[in-house]
Design a protein around this motif. Structure first.
Motif, PDB file in Angstrom:
ATOM      1  N   VAL A 147      -6.508   3.383   4.058  1.00 42.08           N
ATOM      2  CA  VAL A 147      -7.243   4.436   3.356  1.00 42.08           C
ATOM      3  C   VAL A 147      -8.479   3.807   2.735  1.00 42.08           C
ATOM      4  O   VAL A 147      -8.389   2.753   2.090  1.00 42.08           O
ATOM      5  N   THR A 148      -9.638   4.420   2.943  1.00 42.93           N
ATOM      6  CA  THR A 148     -10.873   3.934   2.318  1.00 42.93           C
ATOM      7  C   THR A 148     -11.487   5.047   1.482  1.00 42.93           C
ATOM      8  O   THR A 148     -11.304   6.242   1.760  1.00 42.93           O
ATOM      9  N   PHE A 149     -12.204   4.642   0.441  1.00 43.88           N
ATOM     10  CA  PHE A 149     -12.946   5.598  -0.386  1.00 43.88           C
ATOM     11  C   PHE A 149     -14.322   5.030  -0.660  1.00 43.88           C
ATOM     12  O   PHE A 149     -14.461   3.901  -1.137  1.00 43.88           O
ATOM     13  N   THR A 150     -15.375   5.796  -0.328  1.00 44.25           N
ATOM     14  CA  THR A 150     -16.755   5.371  -0.547  1.00 44.25           C
ATOM     15  C   THR A 150     -17.509   6.448  -1.310  1.00 44.25           C
ATOM     16  O   THR A 150     -17.281   7.647  -1.102  1.00 44.25           O
ATOM     17  N   SER A 151     -18.393   6.029  -2.199  1.00 50.67           N
ATOM     18  CA  SER A 151     -19.268   6.963  -2.911  1.00 50.67           C
ATOM     19  C   SER A 151     -20.708   6.505  -2.776  1.00 50.67           C
ATOM     20  O   SER A 151     -20.982   5.319  -2.588  1.00 50.67           O
ATOM     21  N   ASP A 152     -21.639   7.464  -2.856  1.00 49.93           N
ATOM     22  CA  ASP A 152     -23.058   7.119  -2.757  1.00 49.93           C
ATOM     23  C   ASP A 152     -23.643   6.899  -4.147  1.00 49.93           C
ATOM     24  O   ASP A 152     -22.907   6.708  -5.118  1.00 49.93           O
ATOM     25  N   SER A 153     -24.964   6.946  -4.253  1.00 48.86           N
ATOM     26  CA  SER A 153     -25.632   6.587  -5.510  1.00 48.86           C
ATOM     27  C   SER A 153     -25.955   7.792  -6.379  1.00 48.86           C
ATOM     28  O   SER A 153     -26.668   7.656  -7.369  1.00 48.86           O
ATOM     29  N   ARG A 154     -25.425   8.975  -6.039  1.00 49.57           N
ATOM     30  CA  ARG A 154     -25.836  10.165  -6.778  1.00 49.57           C
ATOM     31  C   ARG A 154     -24.690  10.753  -7.597  1.00 49.57           C
ATOM     32  O   ARG A 154     -24.287  10.189  -8.604  1.00 49.57           O
ATOM     33  N   ILE A 155     -24.152  11.873  -7.180  1.00 52.98           N
ATOM     34  CA  ILE A 155     -23.167  12.640  -7.954  1.00 52.98           C
ATOM     35  C   ILE A 155     -21.785  12.002  -7.830  1.00 52.98           C
ATOM     36  O   ILE A 155     -21.419  11.493  -6.771  1.00 52.98           O
ATOM     37  N   THR A 156     -21.005  12.033  -8.920  1.00 55.07           N
ATOM     38  CA  THR A 156     -19.620  11.572  -8.880  1.00 55.07           C
ATOM     39  C   THR A 156     -18.686  12.728  -9.229  1.00 55.07           C
ATOM     40  O   THR A 156     -19.122  13.831  -9.552  1.00 55.07           O
ATOM     41  N   GLY A 157     -17.399  12.475  -9.184  1.00 56.66           N
ATOM     42  CA  GLY A 157     -16.405  13.489  -9.495  1.00 56.66           C
ATOM     43  C   GLY A 157     -15.166  12.839 -10.083  1.00 56.66           C
ATOM     44  O   GLY A 157     -15.151  11.651 -10.402  1.00 56.66           O
ATOM     45  N   ASP A 158     -14.100  13.636 -10.205  1.00 55.38           N
ATOM     46  CA  ASP A 158     -12.861  13.128 -10.794  1.00 55.38           C
ATOM     47  C   ASP A 158     -12.056  12.262  -9.828  1.00 55.38           C
ATOM     48  O   ASP A 158     -11.110  11.597 -10.223  1.00 55.38           O
ATOM     49  N   GLY A 159     -12.402  12.320  -8.534  1.00 61.47           N
ATOM     50  CA  GLY A 159     -11.720  11.468  -7.572  1.00 61.47           C
ATOM     51  C   GLY A 159     -10.440  12.069  -7.023  1.00 61.47           C
ATOM     52  O   GLY A 159     -10.313  13.289  -6.898  1.00 61.47           O
ATOM     53  N   PHE A 160      -9.454  11.239  -6.742  1.00 56.38           N
ATOM     54  CA  PHE A 160      -8.249  11.729  -6.072  1.00 56.38           C
ATOM     55  C   PHE A 160      -7.026  10.949  -6.525  1.00 56.38           C
ATOM     56  O   PHE A 160      -7.115   9.839  -7.068  1.00 56.38           O
ATOM     57  N   PHE A 161      -5.893  11.573  -6.298  1.00 56.63           N
ATOM     58  CA  PHE A 161      -4.596  10.914  -6.488  1.00 56.63           C
ATOM     59  C   PHE A 161      -3.741  11.287  -5.290  1.00 56.63           C
ATOM     60  O   PHE A 161      -3.663  12.461  -4.915  1.00 56.63           O
ATOM     61  N   ALA A 162      -3.120  10.295  -4.659  1.00 53.12           N
ATOM     62  CA  ALA A 162      -2.304  10.546  -3.476  1.00 53.12           C
ATOM     63  C   ALA A 162      -1.041   9.691  -3.528  1.00 53.12           C
ATOM     64  O   ALA A 162      -1.070   8.553  -4.003  1.00 53.12           O
ATOM     65  N   SER A 163       0.043  10.259  -3.048  1.00 55.02           N
ATOM     66  CA  SER A 163       1.312   9.537  -2.956  1.00 55.02           C
ATOM     67  C   SER A 163       1.627   9.252  -1.492  1.00 55.02           C
ATOM     68  O   SER A 163       1.299  10.060  -0.622  1.00 55.02           O
ATOM     69  N   PHE A 164       2.257   8.123  -1.240  1.00 55.46           N
ATOM     70  CA  PHE A 164       2.659   7.827   0.133  1.00 55.46           C
ATOM     71  C   PHE A 164       4.163   7.610   0.208  1.00 55.46           C
ATOM     72  O   PHE A 164       4.802   7.127  -0.738  1.00 55.46           O
ATOM     73  N   THR A 165       4.725   8.012   1.326  1.00 52.49           N
ATOM     74  CA  THR A 165       6.124   7.769   1.631  1.00 52.49           C
ATOM     75  C   THR A 165       6.186   7.180   3.038  1.00 52.49           C
ATOM     76  O   THR A 165       5.267   7.350   3.835  1.00 52.49           O
ATOM     77  N   SER A 166       7.265   6.494   3.333  1.00 56.72           N
ATOM     78  CA  SER A 166       7.419   5.906   4.656  1.00 56.72           C
ATOM     79  C   SER A 166       8.847   6.106   5.131  1.00 56.72           C
ATOM     80  O   SER A 166       9.754   6.393   4.345  1.00 56.72           O
ATOM     81  N   ALA A 167       9.019   5.964   6.427  1.00 55.21           N
ATOM     82  CA  ALA A 167      10.340   6.134   7.024  1.00 55.21           C
ATOM     83  C   ALA A 167      10.620   4.990   7.976  1.00 55.21           C
ATOM     84  O   ALA A 167       9.716   4.501   8.665  1.00 55.21           O
ATOM     85  N   SER A 168      11.865   4.560   7.988  1.00 53.13           N
ATOM     86  CA  SER A 168      12.331   3.576   8.964  1.00 53.13           C
ATOM     87  C   SER A 168      13.266   4.279   9.929  1.00 53.13           C
ATOM     88  O   SER A 168      14.178   4.996   9.515  1.00 53.13           O
ATOM     89  N   MET A 169      13.038   4.102  11.191  1.00 50.32           N
ATOM     90  CA  MET A 169      13.768   4.838  12.203  1.00 50.32           C
ATOM     91  C   MET A 169      15.168   4.254  12.386  1.00 50.32           C
ATOM     92  O   MET A 169      15.349   3.062  12.507  1.00 50.32           O
ATOM     93  N   MET A 170      16.153   5.135  12.389  1.00 51.50           N
ATOM     94  CA  MET A 170      17.545   4.736  12.600  1.00 51.50           C
ATOM     95  C   MET A 170      18.055   5.291  13.926  1.00 51.50           C
ATOM     96  O   MET A 170      19.234   5.566  14.093  1.00 51.50           O
TER      97      MET A 170
END
Length: 270
Positions: A147-170
């Motif tokens: 996952v990458t996040f890039t911002s430029d030199s102008r307007i900003t914001g509150d950004g983001f929050f994300a959760s990740f989960t993973s699975a192992s195959m049985m």
């Protein structure tokens, strides 16, 4: 060498990113015809730009967790990245709970990687994300996600929050390249396990169509679910539903993918 390279002809290649901080470009011509050639523009970023994000630049190996640009408004000229590579994972799913960035300019991109180096990446369907709408969940079926996040030199914001989960195959899933074969979720006792998340990507070299025909079917109705998708590539980041959700005792009809790649998923509850 980047996927798709070498390039020739008239189609304009897609943008490419080197995550090592070094890129080599070479151009070779023969002794016969010449053309107008090419022009390309490059940009570079440090690992943290002029700001930083929590845990940016590292490899996250927990089976579940979260990533964010941080509290409050994010900085201008920001570059952050996270590689999510839980040990033994066969899939990683990222789900956003908040999202606010400058539309079209400050972007979150999500990639599937073959390994934790992420030197080769495939951008997942829907990416990049920007603006104020919360993106839908995205899944890497290689078990590694960048996952990458890039911002430029102008307007900003509150950004983001994300959760990740993973699975192992049985169950015995994964990538299948034989022109014919057999898939099953039953174990030695003839029953499948609880709490499993399985997938099969069937991608025989040179195939233009794949037909899947069920010979038996028995799952917990409306709970333990099979889905079947047609994919545009072996990464299955761009896919369309062919059949499903399937559950219960009724034998499903046969189904054919005309893309030459098919994906089957199965999840059971507890």
């Amino acid at each position: 060498e980047f996927p798709g390279s070498p390039f020739s002809g008239s189609p304009i290649p897609s943008p490419m990113t080197s995550v090592t901080g070094v890129m080599e470009v070479s151009f070779i011509s023969d002794l016969i015809g010449t053309f107008d050639g090419f022009s390309a523009f490059y940009t570079s970023d440090s690992d943290s730009g002029t700001g930083s994000c929590p845990l940016s630049g590292g490899v996250l190996t927990s089976m579940s967790g979260s990533i964010t640009d941080g509290s409050g408004s994010y900085s201008n000229l920001l570059y952050c990245y996270w590689i999510i590579a839980p040990s033994g994972a066969t899939s990683v799913t990222l789900s956003f709970s908040s999202f606010s960035t400058e539309l079209f300019n400050d972007k979150v991109r999500v990639y599937s990687c073959p390994d934790s180096s992420c030197l080769s990446t495939t951008e997942l369907s829907g990416s990049p994300f920007s603006g104020s709408s919360i993106p839908g969940a995205v899944t890497s079926y290689t078990g590694v996600m960048k996952v990458t996040f890039t911002s430029d030199s102008r307007i900003t914001g509150d950004g983001f929050f994300a959760s990740f989960t993973s699975a192992s195959m049985m169950c015995p899933g994964g990538y299948l390249t034989s022109s014919t074969g057999f898939i099953s979720i039953a174990n030695a006792s003839g029953l499948y396990a609880n709490n499993i998340d399985c997938y099969w990507i069937i991608d025989p070299p040179g195939a233009v169509s794949i037909t899947l025909e069920f010979i038996s079917f028995s799952t917990e109705l409306d709970v333990d679910i099979v889905n079947i998708y047609s994919c545009l590539s072996s990464a299955c980041s761009n896919r369309a539903a062919l059949l499903g959700p399937l559950s219960g005792l009724a034998l499903p009809t046969s189904v054919t993918s005309t893309t030459g790649v098919i994906m089957v998923t199965f999840r059971s509850d507890s």
